[in-house]
Design a protein around this motif. Structure first.
Motif, mmCIF file in Angstrom:
data_model
loop_
_atom_site.group_PDB
_atom_site.id
_atom_site.type_symbol
_atom_site.label_atom_id
_atom_site.label_comp_id
_atom_site.label_asym_id
_atom_site.label_seq_id
_atom_site.Cartn_x
_atom_site.Cartn_y
_atom_site.Cartn_z
ATOM 1 N N VAL A 1 -22.948 -11.194 -31.990
ATOM 2 C CA VAL A 1 -21.997 -10.882 -32.532
ATOM 3 C C VAL A 1 -21.223 -12.141 -33.226
ATOM 4 O O VAL A 1 -21.422 -13.113 -32.653
ATOM 5 C CB VAL A 1 -20.793 -10.365 -31.416
ATOM 6 N N ASN A 2 -20.776 -11.860 -34.391
ATOM 7 C CA ASN A 2 -20.032 -12.778 -35.160
ATOM 8 C C ASN A 2 -18.365 -13.011 -34.734
ATOM 9 O O ASN A 2 -17.835 -12.060 -35.114
ATOM 10 C CB ASN A 2 -20.400 -12.676 -36.494
ATOM 11 N N VAL A 3 -18.233 -13.921 -34.113
ATOM 12 C CA VAL A 3 -16.848 -14.069 -33.650
ATOM 13 C C VAL A 3 -15.885 -14.692 -34.586
ATOM 14 O O VAL A 3 -14.664 -14.735 -34.259
ATOM 15 C CB VAL A 3 -16.713 -14.571 -31.871
ATOM 16 N N GLY A 4 -16.383 -15.218 -35.535
ATOM 17 C CA GLY A 4 -15.585 -15.897 -36.760
ATOM 18 C C GLY A 4 -15.116 -17.272 -36.252
ATOM 19 O O GLY A 4 -15.961 -17.917 -35.662
ATOM 20 N N GLN A 5 -13.895 -17.511 -36.437
ATOM 21 C CA GLN A 5 -13.231 -18.884 -36.111
ATOM 22 C C GLN A 5 -12.042 -18.581 -35.371
ATOM 23 O O GLN A 5 -10.806 -19.108 -35.811
ATOM 24 C CB GLN A 5 -12.996 -19.568 -37.547
ATOM 25 N N PRO A 6 -12.091 -18.191 -34.237
ATOM 26 C CA PRO A 6 -11.099 -18.050 -33.110
ATOM 27 C C PRO A 6 -10.572 -19.238 -32.845
ATOM 28 O O PRO A 6 -11.211 -20.321 -32.587
ATOM 29 C CB PRO A 6 -11.836 -17.167 -32.038
ATOM 30 N N GLY A 7 -9.114 -19.201 -32.365
ATOM 31 C CA GLY A 7 -8.395 -20.563 -31.842
ATOM 32 C C GLY A 7 -9.203 -20.984 -30.675
ATOM 33 O O GLY A 7 -8.988 -22.374 -30.783
ATOM 34 N N TRP A 8 -9.631 -20.312 -29.703
ATOM 35 C CA TRP A 8 -10.279 -20.858 -28.786
ATOM 36 C C TRP A 8 -11.474 -21.680 -28.964
ATOM 37 O O TRP A 8 -11.992 -22.647 -28.019
ATOM 38 C CB TRP A 8 -10.783 -19.499 -27.580
ATOM 39 N N LEU A 9 -12.092 -21.587 -30.119
ATOM 40 C CA LEU A 9 -13.351 -22.234 -30.418
ATOM 41 C C LEU A 9 -12.737 -23.780 -30.697
ATOM 42 O O LEU A 9 -14.022 -24.733 -30.405
ATOM 43 C CB LEU A 9 -14.023 -21.885 -31.770
ATOM 44 N N ALA A 10 -11.744 -24.081 -31.049
ATOM 45 C CA ALA A 10 -11.476 -25.818 -31.096
ATOM 46 C C ALA A 10 -10.863 -26.395 -29.802
ATOM 47 O O ALA A 10 -10.691 -27.518 -29.921
ATOM 48 C CB ALA A 10 -10.343 -25.848 -31.898
#
Length: 221
Positions: free
Chosen positions: A184-193
């Motif tokens: 799954v490609n989760v994109g660039q969600p805020g939690w990634l940072a």
């Protein structure tokens, strides 16, 4: 496993993957040459290699050691002579070719697992296990649950059921697979940072654990 870079973990805590990582790959897609890479390698080290290495170190107790793929492309037999990959992948192997995968690119973060490539012997074992009613139905149920959790079930497929199996086999779709992965490609969600990305990735790998363990049991050497 020579496809991996021998990159030691830094021991530093994971604090997140910065947006510069995605920007780096978006720019690399437009400037895939050695001079640009060397000029921007400090960005790669700080925004891509370092954070991913730290992330994998924190995931290791639950999923085992992982390594980063080398950023250089093997262009010896390719008409595309672009020297660098436009994504950074990493793999936590539980058996030969079987394990958990993560990839960072301009499109965001991809989280996956399974077996990307079967050797002929592995493929024979895989098909035998799919054909067997007990193990085959177990895999069918695993795949259904993985899809229901939002993962795309992928892998190289034959157009028809392989020789030696009935065309109307109850697990014909699985028999067509020459490899079996889910992601799954989760994109660039805020939690990634932030540091919470560790648990976000771990939760998704846990969804894939039954698939990885099935392939490790029935397809790996």
């Amino acid at each position: 496993m020579t496809a991996f870079a021998g990159i030691p973990f830094t021991g530093l805590p994971f604090t997140g993957i910065p947006s510069d990582a995605f920007r780096f790959y978006a720019d690399l897609e437009q400037n895939n040459n050695r001079d640009w890479w060397l000029e921007h390698k400090p960005v790669y080290d700080a925004a891509v290699k370092g954070p991913l290495t730290q992330l994998l170190a924190e995931l290791e107790p639950r999923f085992g050691p992982a390594k980063l793929f080398r950023p250089n492309r093997d262009v010896r037999f390719s008409p595309d002579k672009s020297p660098y990959k436009t994504a950074q992948g990493a793999f936590a192997a539980v058996d030969e070719g079987v394990g958990f995968y993560i990839q960072l690119s301009a499109d965001g973060l991809l989280i996956g697992g399974g077996c990307h490539t079967h050797t002929p012997a592995q493929l024979a074992r895989f098909r035998g296990a799919v054909d067997d009613p007990a193990s085959g139905e177990a895999l069918k149920e695993i795949v259904q649950k993985v899809e229901a959790a939002g993962f795309a079930v992928e892998g190289e497929r034959l157009k028809t059921v392989p020789r030696g199996f009935e065309k109307d086999h109850p697990r014909a779709e699985l028999l067509r697979h020459k490899s079996l992965t889910a992601g799954v490609n989760v994109g660039q969600p805020g939690w990634l940072a932030g540091p919470g990305a560790v648990e976000e990735v771990a939760q998704r790998w846990e969804h894939l654990r039954p698939l990885v363990e099935w392939e490790g049991r029935y397809a790996a050497p």
